[in-house]
Design an enzyme around this catalytic site. Structure first.
Site, PDB file in Angstrom:
ATOM      1  N   CYS A 164       0.830  -1.202   0.000  1.00  0.00           N
ATOM      2  CA  CYS A 164       0.000   0.000   0.000  1.00  0.00           C
ATOM      3  C   CYS A 164       0.869   1.259   0.000  1.00  0.00           C
ATOM      4  CB  CYS A 164      -0.914   0.000   1.230  1.00  0.00           C
ATOM      5  SG  CYS A 164      -1.886   1.509   1.413  1.00  0.00           S
ATOM      6  N   CYS A 207       0.123   3.326   3.580  1.00  0.00           N
ATOM      7  CA  CYS A 207       0.566   2.914   4.922  1.00  0.00           C
ATOM      8  C   CYS A 207       1.623   1.816   4.917  1.00  0.00           C
ATOM      9  CB  CYS A 207      -0.631   2.473   5.755  1.00  0.00           C
ATOM     10  SG  CYS A 207      -1.352   0.896   5.216  1.00  0.00           S
ATOM     11  N   CYS A 242      -6.370  -2.608   0.883  1.00  0.00           N
ATOM     12  CA  CYS A 242      -5.242  -2.566   1.811  1.00  0.00           C
ATOM     13  C   CYS A 242      -5.657  -3.215   3.126  1.00  0.00           C
ATOM     14  CB  CYS A 242      -4.802  -1.123   2.047  1.00  0.00           C
ATOM     15  SG  CYS A 242      -3.518  -0.973   3.319  1.00  0.00           S
ATOM     16  N   CYS A 279      -5.297   0.066   5.984  1.00  0.00           N
ATOM     17  CA  CYS A 279      -5.917   1.387   5.925  1.00  0.00           C
ATOM     18  C   CYS A 279      -7.111   1.325   4.979  1.00  0.00           C
ATOM     19  CB  CYS A 279      -4.894   2.446   5.487  1.00  0.00           C
ATOM     20  SG  CYS A 279      -4.503   2.440   3.721  1.00  0.00           S
ATOM     21  N   ASP A 290      20.003  -1.479 -18.283  1.00  0.00           N
ATOM     22  CA  ASP A 290      19.957  -2.666 -17.422  1.00  0.00           C
ATOM     23  C   ASP A 290      18.944  -3.652 -17.999  1.00  0.00           C
ATOM     24  OD1 ASP A 290      19.768  -4.534 -15.431  1.00  0.00           O
ATOM     25  OD2 ASP A 290      19.087  -3.144 -13.883  1.00  0.00           O
TER      26      ASP A 290
END
Length: 420
Positions: free
Chosen positions: A209, A212, A225, A228, A344
């Site tokens: 999340c 949070c 989530c 939260c 990369d």
């Protein structure tokens, strides 16, 4: 704003921008979609703002799909009148400036925006609507982590709460970015958001999340989530079967010439953005079918009994979608690692190449050996070819799917021109 109403400096900059772009095209040095804007902005740093004034503008941003969605949105908004757009994918301020200068006075503009530049372009263009598609890892050697990008978007929308937002309900990072808190005491209110849902197959960048730090849980289409209140909002526009449900519950058949379910989702986004300009879906949906190729992507060419289709894939999420679009046919994969691609190639190990098992696979490009190791680990047999002509000679008549990243895609387009 027309040239007649612009300040003198902006008029000169706009004229020089168009001239430089035209000279670039005439000299065969490119389509002029960057150099014209770059020179114009050197003459007048506020040129993009001057060119944007008086137009109703939509911005389209995200990691994947923004070029195609921009093209489809331009077609949909075109119901209302002439639309300026950066159709060649030059998605930074120089490209936007060049596109608007070239288009002249138009009532509407639909601009693809690199996700890093969204805040800057929001400030310059003061758009009517911004579409937020998705966020996933892309070129980490020179780009930001997706959580940082979500923070930048969120901070930009806090400063532009009057803009209307069309956002992806299936991507937790996008939902969080599109819903910054308001401050009623200061007269700041959260932006108006219209949600669309096209399904999100790539989840590997959104298990945590952004609010949070707790785990994101998923069940079917829903996500939430565990720590939260952040959760998937109810979408207003939904891909269903071979069409799109609009906010009234009406279903619209969408017939595209572009492959894959992902493009049906891009079409849903285009219809949602066009609706913010007052375009009825029933009027816009037929225009989406006229889009056949987007800056060479999805283009099909016939040569010596082979039907060659070009697909662009630049990161793990877009490779997953490319496999969904591609037919079960001989497939050429090409990987480079030049500056526009990112240097990369370790992201190859985030791509599951298992869908290619059982078909003839050919590989080429600057980093073909990196790709060879990855395919070997994934138990996918392959054949290395050095040129596109060699690839054509190695496959039987019929479909040849070509999937490549940025510069490899352009190399193959150039080589294909020579072969054809």
């Amino acid at each position: 704003m027309t040239d007649a109403k612009m300040p003198l400096r902006a008029k000169v900059a706009s004229s020089v921008s168009r001239t430089a772009a035209a000279l670039s095209r005439a000299a065969g040095r490119g389509d002029g979609s960057v150099i014209g804007g770059w020179i114009g902005l050197k003459i007048d740093p506020d040129l993009l703002a001057h060119l944007s004034a008086g137009r109703a503008i939509a911005l389209v941003s995200g990691t994947n799909g923004k070029t195609t969605t921009t093209r489809l949105t331009s077609a949909a908004v075109g119901v209302l009148g002439r639309v300026a757009t950066n159709s060649f994918g030059a998605n930074m301020p120089s490209g936007h400036t060049s596109a608007l200068a070239k288009a002249g006075s138009t009532p509407y503009a639909v601009l693809e925006v690199d996700e890093h530049y969204l805040a800057q372009v929001l400030e310059a263009t003061e758009p009517h609507v911004v579409a937020l598609l998705n966020l996933s890892r892309d070129q980490l050697d020179r780009a930001k982590e997706v959580a940082m990008m979500a923070q930048l978007w969120r901070a930009a929308l806090v400063r532009h709460t009057d803009v209307r937002v069309v956002a992806n309900a299936d991507d937790p990072l996008v939902v969080w970015a599109a819903t910054p808190p308001g401050d009623p005491a200061r007269g700041i209110h959260p932006p108006h958001v219209t949600w669309f849902s096209a399904g999100q197959r790539w989840h590997d960048d959104s298990w945590v999340c952004p609010e949070c730090g707790s785990t994101i849980q998923r069940s079917g289409e829903q996500w939430w989530c565990t720590g939260c209140p952040l959760r998937r909002p109810e979408p207003h526009w939904v891909v269903e079967d071979e069409g799109v449900l609009d906010p009234t519950g009406a279903w619209h058949k969408v017939s595209l010439q572009l492959p894959g379910k992902v493009n049906l989702g891009n079409a849903a986004t285009a219809l949602a953005v066009a609706a913010e300009f007052g375009v009825r879906p029933v009027d816009a949906v037929s225009r989406l079918g006229i889009v056949t190729s987007v800056a060479g992507r999805y283009a099909q060419v016939d040569k010596d009994g082979r039907n060659i289709r070009l697909l662009l894939a630049k990161n793990p999420a877009s490779w997953l979608e490319a496999f969904d679009m591609a037919d079960d046919a001989p497939t050429l994969l090409s990987i480079n690692a030049r500056d526009p691609d990112g240097l990369d190639t370790s992201w190859l190990y985030d791509v599951d190449f298992a869908p290619l098992r059982g078909r003839q696979v050919l590989i080429t490009g600057d980093r073909a050996y990196d790709l060879a190791v990855r395919l070997d680990v994934n138990d996918v047999p392959f054949q290395h070819v050095r040129t596109f002509a060699d690839a054509l000679r190695s496959v039987p008549p019929g479909r040849l799917e070509v999937i490549a990243n940025y510069t490899a895609f352009q190399d193959i387009r150039a080589e294909l021109d020579r072969v054809i």
